[in-house]
Design a protein around this motif. Sequence first.
Motif, mmCIF file in Angstrom:
data_model
loop_
_atom_site.group_PDB
_atom_site.id
_atom_site.type_symbol
_atom_site.label_atom_id
_atom_site.label_comp_id
_atom_site.label_asym_id
_atom_site.label_seq_id
_atom_site.Cartn_x
_atom_site.Cartn_y
_atom_site.Cartn_z
ATOM 1 N N SER A 88 0.823 -1.207 0.000
ATOM 2 C CA SER A 88 0.000 0.000 0.000
ATOM 3 C C SER A 88 0.862 1.265 0.000
ATOM 4 C CB SER A 88 -1.004 -0.007 1.158
ATOM 5 O OG SER A 88 -0.339 -0.087 2.384
ATOM 6 N N ILE A 113 -3.753 -8.088 -2.850
ATOM 7 C CA ILE A 113 -5.025 -7.517 -2.406
ATOM 8 C C ILE A 113 -4.864 -6.035 -2.086
ATOM 9 C CG2 ILE A 113 -6.739 -7.576 -0.564
ATOM 10 C CD1 ILE A 113 -6.205 -10.635 -0.426
ATOM 11 N N TYR A 118 -5.468 0.341 -6.447
ATOM 12 C CA TYR A 118 -4.680 1.343 -7.169
ATOM 13 C C TYR A 118 -4.518 0.961 -8.632
ATOM 14 C CZ TYR A 118 -3.703 2.627 -2.391
ATOM 15 O OH TYR A 118 -3.849 2.988 -1.085
ATOM 16 N N SER A 143 -13.737 -7.923 -1.903
ATOM 17 C CA SER A 143 -12.594 -7.285 -1.252
ATOM 18 C C SER A 143 -11.271 -7.813 -1.780
ATOM 19 C CB SER A 143 -12.680 -7.481 0.260
ATOM 20 O OG SER A 143 -12.669 -8.860 0.555
ATOM 21 N N SER A 185 -0.262 -15.637 5.676
ATOM 22 C CA SER A 185 -1.503 -15.572 4.922
ATOM 23 C C SER A 185 -1.606 -16.797 4.006
ATOM 24 C CB SER A 185 -1.510 -14.284 4.100
ATOM 25 O OG SER A 185 -2.665 -14.174 3.353
ATOM 26 N N ASN C 162 -4.280 -12.517 7.030
ATOM 27 C CA ASN C 162 -4.752 -11.895 5.789
ATOM 28 C C ASN C 162 -5.101 -10.434 5.952
ATOM 29 O OD1 ASN C 162 -4.598 -14.331 4.410
ATOM 30 N ND2 ASN C 162 -6.627 -14.930 5.143
ATOM 31 N N ALA C 165 -9.371 -6.176 4.060
ATOM 32 C CA ALA C 165 -9.293 -5.419 2.815
ATOM 33 C C ALA C 165 -10.588 -4.647 2.613
ATOM 34 C CB ALA C 165 -9.043 -6.363 1.651
ATOM 35 N N ASN C 166 -10.579 -3.793 1.600
ATOM 36 C CA ASN C 166 -11.781 -3.046 1.234
ATOM 37 C C ASN C 166 -12.299 -2.139 2.327
ATOM 38 O OD1 ASN C 166 -12.263 -3.460 -1.376
ATOM 39 N ND2 ASN C 166 -14.280 -4.427 -1.090
ATOM 40 N N ILE C 180 -8.574 6.827 -3.273
ATOM 41 C CA ILE C 180 -7.191 6.571 -3.656
ATOM 42 C C ILE C 180 -6.655 7.570 -4.671
ATOM 43 C CG2 ILE C 180 -7.084 4.123 -3.090
ATOM 44 C CD1 ILE C 180 -7.702 3.558 -6.014
ATOM 45 N N SER C 181 -7.543 8.229 -5.403
ATOM 46 C CA SER C 181 -7.044 9.204 -6.379
ATOM 47 C C SER C 181 -6.817 10.564 -5.733
ATOM 48 C CB SER C 181 -8.039 9.367 -7.532
ATOM 49 O OG SER C 181 -8.622 8.148 -7.827
ATOM 50 N N TYR C 252 -4.983 6.087 8.826
ATOM 51 C CA TYR C 252 -4.136 5.188 8.039
ATOM 52 C C TYR C 252 -4.955 4.084 7.389
ATOM 53 C CZ TYR C 252 -1.032 1.307 7.039
ATOM 54 O OH TYR C 252 -0.400 0.270 6.418
ATOM 55 N N LYS C 255 -7.075 5.318 4.586
ATOM 56 C CA LYS C 255 -6.290 5.716 3.418
ATOM 57 C C LYS C 255 -5.712 4.489 2.699
ATOM 58 C CE LYS C 255 -3.003 7.941 0.932
ATOM 59 N NZ LYS C 255 -2.457 6.733 0.315
ATOM 60 N N ALA C 256 -5.200 3.524 3.480
ATOM 61 C CA ALA C 256 -4.515 2.392 2.864
ATOM 62 C C ALA C 256 -5.491 1.359 2.313
ATOM 63 C CB ALA C 256 -3.587 1.727 3.880
ATOM 64 N N ILE C 257 -6.766 1.440 2.721
ATOM 65 C CA ILE C 257 -7.813 0.532 2.281
ATOM 66 C C ILE C 257 -7.612 -0.878 2.836
ATOM 67 C CG2 ILE C 257 -9.099 -0.399 0.308
ATOM 68 C CD1 ILE C 257 -8.032 1.950 -1.291
ATOM 69 N N PHE C 258 -6.370 -1.228 3.071
ATOM 70 C CA PHE C 258 -6.045 -2.592 3.483
ATOM 71 C C PHE C 258 -5.105 -2.538 4.676
ATOM 72 C CE2 PHE C 258 -2.753 -5.819 3.429
ATOM 73 C CZ PHE C 258 -3.478 -6.997 3.361
ATOM 74 N N SER C 260 -3.041 -5.233 7.652
ATOM 75 C CA SER C 260 -2.785 -6.572 8.159
ATOM 76 C C SER C 260 -1.781 -6.443 9.301
ATOM 77 C CB SER C 260 -2.236 -7.472 7.045
ATOM 78 O OG SER C 260 -1.015 -6.963 6.591
#
Lengths: 387, 315, 348, 258
Positions: A88, A113, A118, A143, A185, C162, C165-166, C180-181, C252, C255-258, C260
């Motif tokens: 990211s 993922i 992006y 997702s 993972s 994992n 996400a999203n 993200i843009s 964070y 912004k990072a979308i993901f 872990s």
Amino acid sequence: MKLTSKKAIGAIAVVIVAIVAVSLVATKGTSYSYYIAYQGPLTGDNKQTGLDEIAGVKYALAKYNEAHPKAQIGLKQVDDQGSGTGASVVAPGTAKDKSIIAIVGPAFSGASIASFPYYRAAALPMISPSATKVTLTDPAVKSDFGGPYFHRIPSKDDKQGPSLAHLAIKGIKSPVVYSVNDQSSYGVGLDGFVQSTLKATPGVKVAGDDTVDGANTTLDFSATISKIKAGNANVVIYSGYYAQAAGFVKQLRNAGYKGVFASGDGTYDPGFITDAGTAAEGALLTASSAVFQDAGATITADFTKVIGSAPGTYAVEDYDATNILLNCIDQGSTTRDAIQTCINKGSFKGLMGNTISFDANGDVAGTGFINSFVVTGGAIKSTGQIK
Amino acid sequence: MHTLISQFWQLTFSGAVQGFIYVLISLGYTMVYGVLRMINFANSEIFMVGTFATVVITRDLLGHPANGPDLHGATLIFTMLLCLLGSMLVSGLVAMLVELLAYRRLRSLGTNRLAPLISAIGMSIILSESVSLLTEGRAVPDPEVLHKSSLATILGANIRIDQLLVVIVAPIMFFSLQRFVNHTRLGKGIRAVSMNEETAKLMGININRVISITFLIGGLMTGASAFFFETVYEATKFNIGFNIGIAAFTAAVLGGIGNIRGAFVGGLALGLLETYASAVLGSQWKAITVFIVLIVVLLFRPNGLFGEAVQQTRV
Amino acid sequence: MSNLRDQGAEFWAKWDRPRRVTFVIASIAVAASLPFAGNFSITNILNTPISSYQDVLVYPVGMFVLMALGLNIVVGKSGMLDLGYVAFFAIGAYSMAILGTHTHLNMWEIFPIGIALAMFAGVLLGIPTLRLRGDYLAIVTMGFGEIVRITALNTQKIGGPNGIANIPSPPSLFGLKFNISHPNSFFWVVLVLILLTIWMIRRLSIRRPGRAWEAIRQDEDAAELMGVPTLKYKIWSFVLGAGVGGAAGVVYASKAIFISPDAFTFNISVLILSCVVFGGIGNIWGVVLGGVFLAYLPERIRFISNARQLVFGIVLVLVMNFRPDGILPRKKREKALLTKDDLGGKND
Amino acid sequence: MTEKILELKNLTKNFGGVVALNDVNLHVNKQEILALIGPNGAGKTTVFNMITGVYQPTSGEIIFNNKSIVGKKRFEITKGGIARTFQNIRLWGDMTALENVLTATDVHSKSGLVGSLFGSIRSRKTEKEATVKAHEILEFIGIDEYGDRLAKNLPYGVQRRLEIARAMGTGAELLLLDEPAAGFNPAEKVELGNTIKKIRDAGYTVLLIEHDMSLIMGISDRVAVLDFGVKIADDLPSVVQNDSKVIEAYLGVPTDAS
């Protein structure tokens, strides 16, 4: 009193000048007409995988540039450290860098993922040589889904998991299986498919499951091994990467375990044997990957000459992925959109003579394959495809 | 739970092996704490360097390949002795280096307690990251020197020669250290400094030298532990020190940091506890078990089992 | 002895109010326009290779400056070494990730929840452990950071290894789009958080809590004997630091979308500590400088990134040994809040 | 004038088998200067440490203003009205003299964290009042001119005085001064003696540990003598001076040892 502050200002000035100078030097270099990028772990705990992989990309690229002196293709190295977090940070920049027209990678599923949003926004096509998590090509799992820009060469874990489970218990009368994963993972995902297959297979007793430290910050597996012995297991299936697998199998054998040890493509690496030594003997492995050396001694020798080291894990898949992109560029696809179309429509020939074309979700069309291997005499020997 | 009962003696044996490895590392923490009243944060990396010393000696210096033939007789004893002494020496020297680079200057400056702590953390990062760059972050296998032959099965526990070696030699090293500290002149100097630095200074003891030697001894013990670790586990990695270091530190606190006897009991207790816990809860919770033991001990018995006040008021 | 920091303070003291206001506004304007610097030929030297400059400004640069300021409340102001600061960042991030994907709350609504949860964790950890002395606290907090990470790693319900996400992007605010843009919008949010944190630290520093922290840092026993409820103020400092970390985590994750568990390793705690130490423990501007420098440089000069951790280690040792107060040390000479003349009533 | 402000009843303290204080009974009257003397290691500072909550007594009672303070937290004891100085100066070196006193005055401040943060009216008012009070105290002790200087840069004598000012800043009625004249020359000692008397006359009570006999004889209202953790005398200075047990305890030690 003035002196101190002057010194401080001076020091800061020197540092700034140094940064400017270094960055100017760092940005200099040959410029190419087009770039492809490799994204994978080039630093961090998993960098060995990335270094092995990028060697395959570099080899394919070197061959292409040698043959096309007028249309040189450059390589940009995108280091995601094999983690979603790393991805990211680097993915936004890669997406924005218009000179990059396609990516070989991302190498790891988690990093994939994290990168997808992006690359989807930037319509940047990807071909991964090694990301095997099932949901990456499953449109139902929004997702994780990477389509339509994500493609991958290896088969998915839901194919490998059952294959691994079946390979491990093959020929054993009353299998008592213990499964272990490495908390990664990848390992947790593969282990899930192994376990569900085992549970659905009649006659198989599942003795239990445990995890070992994935960060490899402790190498003491005695508790897990005690559990395996307590459960009287005669089959151990390990889902995870080779470094821990090697330490694990060594201690397992040292503890007197005589049964089957089986593992997936994370362990399919020459390093496994180097690290585990004789304890690796007899280990059963599966991988949806081919062995570069099987392509012939000539090309293997050439690879070693060009790159400086022998082809490692996923070299075949990286070579193929790179060649698919180069093929498209050669046919005149020099924009992201054109390459995306080319990848989706085209049909390509792989190093091992196989034909590669992608379905709508990004998987290789057809059933894909899982190879099985056994470690004998200090080498990984192919025992053919698992049907 | 089933595993704990059916494999109790096996777990106890491997827990004890782990425990003795902790005992020797925690001596590194305890000795330094004794004289400086500070935690040597870099001790975990001193251990890590020791494991690599063993690897380098067997693989590169003596040229034993990773999967070479088993060693026997005099060669075996020579190789093992050389590895033991080598890794002790390397760890000891690195420990002195850490003292020199991270502690000495700050001690003479007399800054607050935070500064040496941070600089020791810095040293430990430098050590582990340098090794990480040198080894490309990979796990490095150690050639098998001592063949892991099983000697006997007692109460269902498989007694292996390498593990037996740890269980026998580690206590011997421990007790020699204890004798050294209690009965030699140098040892008495260390004790004098640890009791009262000012008085020791008045008595004409060279404080810097004593502190340096304390680091050396702590390093020697940690290095011995690294050798035993390699004998049993046969692999290492740049970040191997992190969890083991915390565990050994916890062991030192459990026994009462600064107290040599405490390190023995604490190390052994933690090794056993950790092994039992991972059999019951699952290995993934092993590290957490250690942290929770640490927090609980600090909260309810901050002086550890054998005393030496942690929260001494300095009024 | 004077230093750069003090000279700055002297200039500041000489200036009148309009001049100060102008300076502050100008500085904020420069900071806020940083994302555009990548677009001009004179300033495009700032651009980072591979990673996008505008995104780098949010994470790591902005985020680390923010967290370094938060950690500075704990380490710099009250002198407690917290090696598990990343735990609060993780708690904020996971709050955002879990609530964002499972409820209809958006980032602005989760924001206070994330901060509150991080602060609550701060209280929970602080009450039992802040009675311990410096080095013990360091190890216990390090343990806490690891407990949070390992728990996240082993809890499959929140994604295990994992991650999650999203994570939804926040809805537009004041006409600014967040996705993200549009990394710049996130940068401005982080900038506002940084300014708020600076404001908070400055406010508290010159009043009772700041004095209490300072007294605790310099001599805790004396502080306690002079009537400072040390535990209470230590917990406050810990909790405020935690809150800042939690805030950073929420932004964070969004912004990072993901996210872990590998985003929350011990290395991050060390990195934040390096930022604090490098610039100057206890001094806001030093900490900001440290954050910018140590977060930006590895992105700008990629070959450093391979040895990034090593560089941090060297920074810690060198700075502690040769400039223990950092590049911009805390002020050496502090003028009293109100001088005698002020009290004479001239100004009122 | 004979109202007791502090009373130690059968106070005993063991340190791992070593008896530091043995069954000490002592009281301090309001607005008096009581000097606590005795050879080194007699247990004087241990008395201070127990009164201020640094150590808990092994047995016995400490009554302050008719209430037991045993087991109370240190900052609560200070808030309750007892403040001390330290034998080895323990100022906050990186704070100015004024801030040192200000921090002590915060004991009774009602201004909390939130108030400070948002600059509430009460918080501003408290700040201002506290600053005025801190200046008053510095002036009273005679070191106001040093208010803006960092404590660690102050001359030694000023530091000693600042310790007293800081203790007064807490608003305590009872001040425990631990060798306030240590390292002073005779002239400074006289000046300090006057200051201590001035403090008493301003309504404070002073319990004092001191070695300098002339200072003690000059200012104390009463003198208590400790020897090996036992109280061996407690009377008017002139009486104590001639007590045979006291002379024996000090035998070989010059009476003006400091």
